[in-house]
Design a protein around this motif. Structure first.
Motif, PDB file in Angstrom:
ATOM      1  N   LEU A 149       0.833  -1.186   0.000  1.00 13.20           N
ATOM      2  CA  LEU A 149       0.000   0.000   0.000  1.00 13.20           C
ATOM      3  C   LEU A 149       0.873   1.242   0.000  1.00 13.20           C
ATOM      4  CD1 LEU A 149      -2.714  -0.821   2.716  1.00 13.20           C
ATOM      5  CD2 LEU A 149      -3.057  -0.731   0.246  1.00 13.20           C
ATOM      6  N   ARG A 150       0.425   2.253  -0.694  1.00  9.78           N
ATOM      7  CA  ARG A 150       1.121   3.538  -0.635  1.00  9.78           C
ATOM      8  C   ARG A 150       0.140   4.610  -0.170  1.00  9.78           C
ATOM      9  NH1 ARG A 150      -0.433   6.362  -5.222  1.00  9.78           N
ATOM     10  NH2 ARG A 150      -1.096   5.143  -7.029  1.00  9.78           N
ATOM     11  N   PRO A 151       0.624   5.636   0.510  1.00 15.07           N
ATOM     12  CA  PRO A 151      -0.276   6.702   0.954  1.00 15.07           C
ATOM     13  C   PRO A 151      -0.973   7.351  -0.233  1.00 15.07           C
ATOM     14  CG  PRO A 151       1.865   6.874   2.020  1.00 15.07           C
ATOM     15  CD  PRO A 151       2.017   5.845   0.933  1.00 15.07           C
ATOM     16  N   ASP A 152      -2.191   7.796  -0.010  1.00 12.95           N
ATOM     17  CA  ASP A 152      -2.976   8.408  -1.077  1.00 12.95           C
ATOM     18  C   ASP A 152      -3.794   9.547  -0.487  1.00 12.95           C
ATOM     19  OD1 ASP A 152      -3.892   7.639  -4.074  1.00 12.95           O
ATOM     20  OD2 ASP A 152      -5.607   8.438  -2.977  1.00 12.95           O
ATOM     21  N   SER A 153      -4.102  10.512  -1.321  1.00 15.16           N
ATOM     22  CA  SER A 153      -4.884  11.658  -0.851  1.00 15.16           C
ATOM     23  C   SER A 153      -6.362  11.345  -0.767  1.00 15.16           C
ATOM     24  CB  SER A 153      -4.668  12.851  -1.791  1.00 15.16           C
ATOM     25  OG  SER A 153      -5.045  12.507  -3.118  1.00 15.16           O
ATOM     26  N   GLY A 154      -6.767  10.203  -1.323  1.00 14.56           N
ATOM     27  CA  GLY A 154      -8.170   9.826  -1.258  1.00 14.56           C
ATOM     28  C   GLY A 154      -8.991  10.545  -2.305  1.00 14.56           C
ATOM     29  N   PRO A 155     -10.325  10.503  -2.175  1.00 13.81           N
ATOM     30  CA  PRO A 155     -11.193  11.140  -3.167  1.00 13.81           C
ATOM     31  C   PRO A 155     -10.980  12.638  -3.207  1.00 13.81           C
ATOM     32  CG  PRO A 155     -12.450  10.441  -1.251  1.00 13.81           C
ATOM     33  CD  PRO A 155     -11.081   9.848  -1.097  1.00 13.81           C
ATOM     34  N   ALA A 156     -11.232  13.211  -4.386  1.00 15.66           N
ATOM     35  CA  ALA A 156     -10.997  14.645  -4.571  1.00 15.66           C
ATOM     36  C   ALA A 156     -11.881  15.473  -3.660  1.00 15.66           C
ATOM     37  CB  ALA A 156     -11.233  15.022  -6.032  1.00 15.66           C
ATOM     38  N   ARG A 157     -13.091  14.984  -3.417  1.00 18.36           N
ATOM     39  CA  ARG A 157     -14.009  15.696  -2.539  1.00 18.36           C
ATOM     40  C   ARG A 157     -14.237  14.850  -1.298  1.00 18.36           C
ATOM     41  NH1 ARG A 157     -19.104  16.435  -6.146  1.00 18.36           N
ATOM     42  NH2 ARG A 157     -18.363  14.421  -6.902  1.00 18.36           N
ATOM     43  N   GLY A 158     -14.036  15.462  -0.157  1.00 21.54           N
ATOM     44  CA  GLY A 158     -14.253  14.726   1.089  1.00 21.54           C
ATOM     45  C   GLY A 158     -14.149  15.664   2.269  1.00 21.54           C
ATOM     46  N   ASN A 159     -14.885  15.332   3.323  1.00 22.74           N
ATOM     47  CA  ASN A 159     -14.922  16.204   4.495  1.00 22.74           C
ATOM     48  C   ASN A 159     -14.438  15.518   5.757  1.00 22.74           C
ATOM     49  OD1 ASN A 159     -16.365  18.184   2.917  1.00 22.74           O
ATOM     50  ND2 ASN A 159     -18.164  16.891   3.130  1.00 22.74           N
ATOM     51  N   GLY A 160     -14.170  14.228   5.671  1.00 19.84           N
ATOM     52  CA  GLY A 160     -13.982  13.453   6.882  1.00 19.84           C
ATOM     53  C   GLY A 160     -12.544  13.247   7.289  1.00 19.84           C
ATOM     54  N   PRO A 161     -12.355  12.445   8.344  1.00 19.40           N
ATOM     55  CA  PRO A 161     -11.045  12.254   8.955  1.00 19.40           C
ATOM     56  C   PRO A 161     -10.282  11.034   8.460  1.00 19.40           C
ATOM     57  CG  PRO A 161     -12.726  11.372  10.383  1.00 19.40           C
ATOM     58  CD  PRO A 161     -13.446  11.888   9.170  1.00 19.40           C
ATOM     59  N   ALA A 162     -10.740  10.382   7.395  1.00 17.92           N
ATOM     60  CA  ALA A 162     -10.083   9.155   6.947  1.00 17.92           C
ATOM     61  C   ALA A 162      -8.671   9.437   6.442  1.00 17.92           C
ATOM     62  CB  ALA A 162     -10.901   8.483   5.857  1.00 17.92           C
ATOM     63  N   VAL A 163      -7.793   8.467   6.681  1.00 18.61           N
ATOM     64  CA  VAL A 163      -6.442   8.459   6.107  1.00 18.61           C
ATOM     65  C   VAL A 163      -6.428   7.361   5.050  1.00 18.61           C
ATOM     66  CG1 VAL A 163      -3.996   8.091   6.559  1.00 18.61           C
ATOM     67  CG2 VAL A 163      -5.412   9.277   8.249  1.00 18.61           C
ATOM     68  N   TYR A 164      -6.000   7.713   3.832  1.00 16.83           N
ATOM     69  CA  TYR A 164      -6.172   6.818   2.695  1.00 16.83           C
ATOM     70  C   TYR A 164      -4.870   6.189   2.219  1.00 16.83           C
ATOM     71  CZ  TYR A 164     -10.931   8.600   2.199  1.00 16.83           C
ATOM     72  OH  TYR A 164     -12.239   8.934   2.425  1.00 16.83           O
ATOM     73  N   HIS A 165      -5.037   5.010   1.611  1.00 16.92           N
ATOM     74  CA  HIS A 165      -3.943   4.261   1.003  1.00 16.92           C
ATOM     75  C   HIS A 165      -4.473   3.643  -0.287  1.00 16.92           C
ATOM     76  CE1 HIS A 165      -1.872   4.367   4.973  1.00 16.92           C
ATOM     77  NE2 HIS A 165      -3.103   4.259   5.424  1.00 16.92           N
ATOM     78  N   ARG A 166      -3.532   3.175  -1.129  1.00 18.35           N
ATOM     79  CA  ARG A 166      -3.940   2.604  -2.403  1.00 18.35           C
ATOM     80  C   ARG A 166      -2.949   1.529  -2.843  1.00 18.35           C
ATOM     81  NH1 ARG A 166      -6.953   5.070  -6.861  1.00 18.35           N
ATOM     82  NH2 ARG A 166      -6.813   7.081  -5.778  1.00 18.35           N
ATOM     83  N   PHE A 167      -3.479   0.447  -3.412  1.00 18.17           N
ATOM     84  CA  PHE A 167      -2.622  -0.512  -4.086  1.00 18.17           C
ATOM     85  C   PHE A 167      -2.169   0.089  -5.421  1.00 18.17           C
ATOM     86  CE2 PHE A 167      -5.323  -3.631  -1.666  1.00 18.17           C
ATOM     87  CZ  PHE A 167      -4.304  -4.158  -0.896  1.00 18.17           C
ATOM     88  N   ALA A 168      -1.007  -0.298  -5.894  1.00 15.63           N
ATOM     89  CA  ALA A 168      -0.501   0.193  -7.179  1.00 15.63           C
ATOM     90  C   ALA A 168      -1.510  -0.102  -8.277  1.00 15.63           C
ATOM     91  CB  ALA A 168       0.838  -0.460  -7.493  1.00 15.63           C
ATOM     92  N   ASP A 169      -1.855   0.945  -9.039  1.00 10.07           N
ATOM     93  CA  ASP A 169      -2.746   0.843 -10.196  1.00 10.07           C
ATOM     94  C   ASP A 169      -4.192   0.515  -9.838  1.00 10.07           C
ATOM     95  OD1 ASP A 169      -0.572   1.322 -11.945  1.00 10.07           O
ATOM     96  OD2 ASP A 169      -0.036  -0.802 -11.883  1.00 10.07           O
ATOM     97  N   ALA A 170      -4.535   0.507  -8.560  1.00 13.66           N
ATOM     98  CA  ALA A 170      -5.922   0.246  -8.169  1.00 13.66           C
ATOM     99  C   ALA A 170      -6.775   1.481  -8.441  1.00 13.66           C
ATOM    100  CB  ALA A 170      -6.007  -0.143  -6.703  1.00 13.66           C
ATOM    101  N   PRO A 171      -7.986   1.325  -8.972  1.00 14.25           N
ATOM    102  CA  PRO A 171      -8.844   2.485  -9.206  1.00 14.25           C
ATOM    103  C   PRO A 171      -9.449   3.064  -7.938  1.00 14.25           C
ATOM    104  CG  PRO A 171      -9.982   0.470  -9.837  1.00 14.25           C
ATOM    105  CD  PRO A 171      -8.571   0.074  -9.507  1.00 14.25           C
ATOM    106  N   GLY A 172      -9.530   2.257  -6.869  1.00 18.35           N
ATOM    107  CA  GLY A 172     -10.106   2.730  -5.620  1.00 18.35           C
ATOM    108  C   GLY A 172      -9.072   2.861  -4.526  1.00 18.35           C
ATOM    109  N   THR A 173      -9.504   3.326  -3.368  1.00 18.66           N
ATOM    110  CA  THR A 173      -8.588   3.515  -2.244  1.00 18.66           C
ATOM    111  C   THR A 173      -9.119   2.799  -1.007  1.00 18.66           C
ATOM    112  OG1 THR A 173      -9.634   5.529  -1.406  1.00 18.66           O
ATOM    113  CG2 THR A 173      -7.917   5.794  -3.088  1.00 18.66           C
TER     114      THR A 173
END
Length: 323
Positions: free
Chosen positions: A218-242
């Motif tokens: 997993l690598r750190p990710d900024s998550g969805p472009a629009r969001g208001n919450g406290p989640a910390v995001y990660h992503r698999f390489a080349d994955a479309p989701g987080t």
């Protein structure tokens, strides 16, 4: 729109009903709660009037919650009214997703921007057991309905409970390899009268991430472009989701809190797990301006919640304030 600690408050979560078609173990007692009388619940026009008064002060983002908001009739009409208010940039919906396949298109047409779907299992029998209702819910069908209607991003909220659904973490994580969805694992919050779920059922997010990382890096990710919450995001390489984690129990995020909550009966609650509230409904119905009440509420918003001390501001269940 600054509270006493300098936090900018621009996000309002609006509960439009205290009722729900589920009885999820972590949210509501199996027998339900004494429902609010109809006359005590804010009408859509009253909700709109409140937001109209708060938007000029800096309110920009709204989330419609419940209970389960989709069981209240004509939900799309509320979305349309709120979308027309100058200054409101973003409207989201939190739902259990049961009625989403039938409602997604109308909600999108009315102006709904985003949706969070609560789904604590991918197995129909387990969904029914956790929700204490068998309504034929299918997460993938609900999420695809929202996506096809143009409601994006789609977020999926999973409350992880030890011995109940923690063996499905990898299954949920795999969804992000196939879909542009944002799966967020939330630490269980044992509150109110729901004492059958205790600290023993809490799965720390570090443990969840360790399980996910067994699938790949997993690598750190900024998550969805629009969001208001406290989640910390990660992503698999080349994955479309987080993959996100929300950590109310192991790492609080009160210092960056940007929200207040409006209950279905018109109380402005400044902390989910606090006991500070300012009543707005009666003042609104008397035709009084709400700005002084709102300014007063922000001046008294607490620095942090008391959840870790198991003090939850008189809540019997999360369903009372929209989570």
């Amino acid at each position: 729109m600054l509270d006493q600690f300098g936090r900018r408050i621009e996000y309002l979560r609006i509960s439009i009903t205290d009722r729900c078609n589920f009885r999820c173990q972590y949210c509501m007692p199996v027998e339900g709660l004494p429902w609010l009388p109809k006359q005590d619940i804010l009408r859509y026009e009253e909700i709109t009037a409140i937001v109209q008064q708060l938007a000029p002060l800096g309110l920009k983002r709204l989330r419609i919650t419940g209970g389960e908001p989709t069981i209240r009739p004509e939900l799309s009409s509320l979305v349309r009214q709120l979308k027309a208010i100058e200054g409101i940039e973003d409207i989201a919906l939190s739902t259990n997703g049961v009625k989403l396949p039938q409602m997604a298109a109308d909600l999108a047409e009315a102006g709904l921007d985003r949706v969070n779907i609560s789904a604590d299992s991918l197995r129909p029998d387990r969904v029914a057991r956790i929700a204490r209702r068998d309504l034929g819910f299918d997460l993938v069908t609900a999420a695809k309905a929202a996506e096809d209607a143009g409601i994006r991003p789609v977020k999926i909220n999973v409350v992880v409970m030890r011995g109940i659904n923690d063996d499905e973490v990898a299954d949920f994580a795999r969804l992000t390899l196939e879909h542009p969805w944002h799966v967020r694992f939330i630490e269980l919050m044992p509150v109110g009268e729901l004492r059958e779920l205790t600290w023993d059922h809490v799965v720390p997010s570090a443990e969840v991430l360790a399980e996910v990382q067994r699938m790949g890096t997993l690598r750190p990710d900024s998550g969805p472009a629009r969001g208001n919450g406290p989640a910390v995001y990660h992503r698999f390489a080349d994955a479309p989701g987080t993959i996100g984690v929300i950590t109310p129990m192991t790492h609080t995020y009160c210092s960056t809190c940007n929200r207040v909550r409006l209950t279905a009966d018109g109380r402005l609650r400044t902390c989910l797990f606090g006991d500070h509230e300012v009543p707005l409904r009666d003042a609104l119905r008397r035709g009084e301006p709400l700005e002084p009440l709102f300014v007063k509420a922000l001046a008294e918003k607490p620095k942090e919640h008391d959840l870790l001390q198991m003090r939850v501001g008189g809540l019997r269940a999360l369903s009372e304030v929209g989570g």
